[in-house]
Design a protein around this motif. Structure first.
Motif, short mmCIF file in Angstrom:
data_model
loop_
_atom_site.label_atom_id
_atom_site.label_comp_id
_atom_site.label_asym_id
_atom_site.label_seq_id
_atom_site.Cartn_x
_atom_site.Cartn_y
_atom_site.Cartn_z
N ILE A 1 -4.84 36.17 -20.84
CA ILE A 1 -4.16 37.39 -20.40
C ILE A 1 -5.07 38.61 -20.54
O ILE A 1 -5.18 39.44 -19.64
N ASP A 2 -5.76 38.73 -21.69
CA ASP A 2 -6.66 39.86 -21.90
C ASP A 2 -7.80 39.84 -20.89
O ASP A 2 -8.21 40.89 -20.38
N ARG A 3 -8.32 38.66 -20.60
CA ARG A 3 -9.41 38.59 -19.63
C ARG A 3 -8.93 38.94 -18.23
O ARG A 3 -9.63 39.61 -17.46
N MET A 4 -7.71 38.52 -17.88
CA MET A 4 -7.17 38.86 -16.56
C MET A 4 -6.91 40.35 -16.44
O MET A 4 -7.20 40.96 -15.41
N LYS A 5 -6.36 40.96 -17.49
CA LYS A 5 -6.12 42.40 -17.47
C LYS A 5 -7.43 43.16 -17.29
O LYS A 5 -7.50 44.12 -16.52
N SER A 6 -8.44 42.75 -18.04
CA SER A 6 -9.73 43.41 -17.94
C SER A 6 -10.32 43.31 -16.54
O SER A 6 -10.82 44.29 -15.98
N LYS A 7 -10.23 42.12 -15.97
CA LYS A 7 -10.76 41.92 -14.62
C LYS A 7 -10.00 42.74 -13.59
O LYS A 7 -10.59 43.34 -12.69
N THR A 8 -8.67 42.79 -13.73
CA THR A 8 -7.85 43.56 -12.79
C THR A 8 -8.15 45.04 -12.87
O THR A 8 -8.31 45.73 -11.85
N LYS A 9 -8.24 45.59 -14.08
CA LYS A 9 -8.55 47.00 -14.25
C LYS A 9 -9.92 47.34 -13.67
O LYS A 9 -10.11 48.40 -13.06
N LYS A 10 -10.87 46.45 -13.87
CA LYS A 10 -12.21 46.69 -13.35
C LYS A 10 -12.20 46.74 -11.83
O LYS A 10 -12.84 47.62 -11.22
N ASN A 11 -11.48 45.82 -11.20
CA ASN A 11 -11.39 45.82 -9.73
C ASN A 11 -10.72 47.07 -9.21
O ASN A 11 -11.15 47.66 -8.20
N ILE A 12 -9.64 47.51 -9.89
CA ILE A 12 -8.95 48.72 -9.45
C ILE A 12 -9.85 49.93 -9.62
O ILE A 12 -9.90 50.81 -8.73
N GLU B 1 -13.06 50.07 -9.50
CA GLU B 1 -14.13 50.06 -8.51
C GLU B 1 -13.63 50.40 -7.11
O GLU B 1 -14.33 51.08 -6.34
N ASN B 2 -12.42 49.95 -6.78
CA ASN B 2 -11.90 50.15 -5.41
C ASN B 2 -11.04 51.40 -5.28
O ASN B 2 -10.97 52.00 -4.20
N ILE B 3 -10.37 51.81 -6.37
CA ILE B 3 -9.53 53.02 -6.32
C ILE B 3 -9.90 53.88 -7.54
O ILE B 3 -9.21 53.87 -8.56
#
Length: 426
Positions: A159-170, A172-174
């Motif tokens: 869960i922590d790794r998924m949250k980190s990856k999602t925040k990073k993508n957001i 970078e894109n927004i």
């Protein structure tokens, strides 16, 4: 590297009376640990160097040894400079990466861990041992403090790794939305940060060599003094895990002083530098019990079987620690500083901590008597174990608190109580 904010310079430790940390009288929750140590700028620089190295993709390396998460930290030149042990990757931690210990806990829970220790406080025990070492000027524990670090190589849940990856993508894109996140990346882990020592080997390796090759007299005396410092540390913190594989020895053999060009024509032994020897007490995570170990699992000090343990304590160690340990105000100051460290843990319990300090005070009482009587380390560990409880009295002149220490000698399941003279705390 980000600039240091006001939050970063908040002292990691603050003075709080642990008599008041209980129930409705609890003070405001203490601030989180900071990686800034104003009283020790050199240590702060080492932590900063590790953080900059991790920013440069020089990641911590998980040690293959041990039963929990232990990581070697490097500087920007990829040189090991520290060891980090996260709280949530300890043997009882839910993110312990060593599956063998998980199987041990699952298949044989009755024999797992040490019932006399507080679970998941190994990182505090590591830092506490360093605190005791510095307070008594023993200088055998590599400096250790509690810090917070985050790295991809640490063991995180999905869960922590998924949250980190999602925040990073957001982010970078927004970018506008990403700036609203409180933190990008993985959550930092709290753990013990110990400076790495070089040139040392397991004590077992050198002890076997010393059995075959006798040390020079001056070096043997130096080793005895270092050994006694280790004994003092282990006894005070009641280390339950001191084998010959978790303390280190550095032995630098004799070298010829090449500064004298007439070496070949001289027989002056002053040109030969005597061997040097040093001890490093590592792996102090299984100390500070809240009760003395049960008889069926006594967790003995393995150094008690060494020949050095049969030699009475030297005058050097008596002069170093006896004046301080004989002063109950000094002992109380030591307990207060340990409180400032231990009460930062989320699972801190004031009553359990006071039990831990009762054991520490009892150990100090025994050690003080052994030093005064000229006993040896092996005679010290044969003394009946003692706990010394603190009982607060009324207010005396100048609004000072009378504190009475009640000692209880425990032997053969019988407990004998006696009162130690009270002290005054401002």
């Amino acid at each position: 590297m980000a600039a240091i904010s006001d939050a970063d310079i908040t002292p990691a430790l603050s003075k709080v009376d642990y008599e008041e940390v209980d129930g409705d009288n609890s003070p405001e929750p203490p601030p989180a640990f900071s990686n800034y140590f104003p009283e020790d700028p050199e240590f702060t620089e080492v932590v900063r160097e590790v953080e900059m190295a991790m920013d440069s993709d020089i990641c911590p390396e998980l040690s293959a040894l041990g039963s929990s998460g232990c990581y070697f930290l490097q500087d920007r030149n990829s040189t090991k400079i520290a060891v980090f042990k996260p709280k949530d990757e300890e043997p009882y931690g839910h993110l312990n990466p060593k599956w063998t210990k998980w199987m041990h806990k699952l298949c044989c829970p009755c024999c797992f861990g040490r019932s006399c220790l507080v679970p998941n406080q190994g990182y505090l025990s590591e830092a506490g041992a360093s605190l005791v070492d510095q307070k008594l000027q023993l200088n055998v524990v590599p400096k250790t403090k509690v810090v917070k670090l985050a790295s991809d190589t640490f063991n995180y849940n999905a869960i922590d790794r998924m949250k980190s990856k999602t925040k990073k993508n957001i982010a970078e894109n927004i970018p506008e939305l990403g700036r609203k996140f409180h933190r990008l990346g993985l959550p930092p882990k709290t753990g013990s940060f110990q400076l790495f020592v070089t040139g040392y080997k397991d004590a077992d390796y050198w002890l076997r060599r010393f059995d075959q090759e006798a040390l020079p007299a001056s070096t043997s005396k130096q080793f005895q003094h270092q050994f006694e410092r280790l004994v003092v540390l282990d006894y005070i913190i009641r280390n339950t895990d001191r084998g010959n594989d978790n303390w280190l020895i550095k032995y630098e053999k004799s070298e010829v002083n090449e500064s004298n060009s007439c070496m070949e024509d001289s027989t002056d032994w002053s040109m030969v530098n005597p061997p040097k020897i040093s001890i490093a007490a590592i792996d102090n995570g299984l100390a500070f019990p809240f009760k003395h170990p049960d008889e069926w699992r006594a967790y003995p000090y393995h150094w008690a079987w060494l020949g050095q343990a049969k030699i009475p304590f030297s005058q050097e160690i008596r002069d170093l620690v006896l004046p301080q340990l004989s002063d109950m105000n000094f002992v109380q100051d030591l307990c207060d500083e340990l409180f400032e460290l231990f009460h930062r843990d989320k699972g801190f319990d004031k009553r359990t901590f006071e039990k831990q300090m009762s054991v520490v005070r009892g150990q100090i009482l025994n050690l003080t008597q052994a030093l005064k009587d000229g006993k040896s380390p092996v005679q010290l560990v044969q003394m009946p174990v003692v706990i010394v409880e603190k009982r607060k009295g009324g207010f005396g002149p100048g609004r000072r608190v009378d504190v009475i220490f009640v000692g209880k000698a425990i032997s053969n399941s019988n407990m004998e109580s006696y009162v130690i003279p009270s002290i005054h705390l401002k």
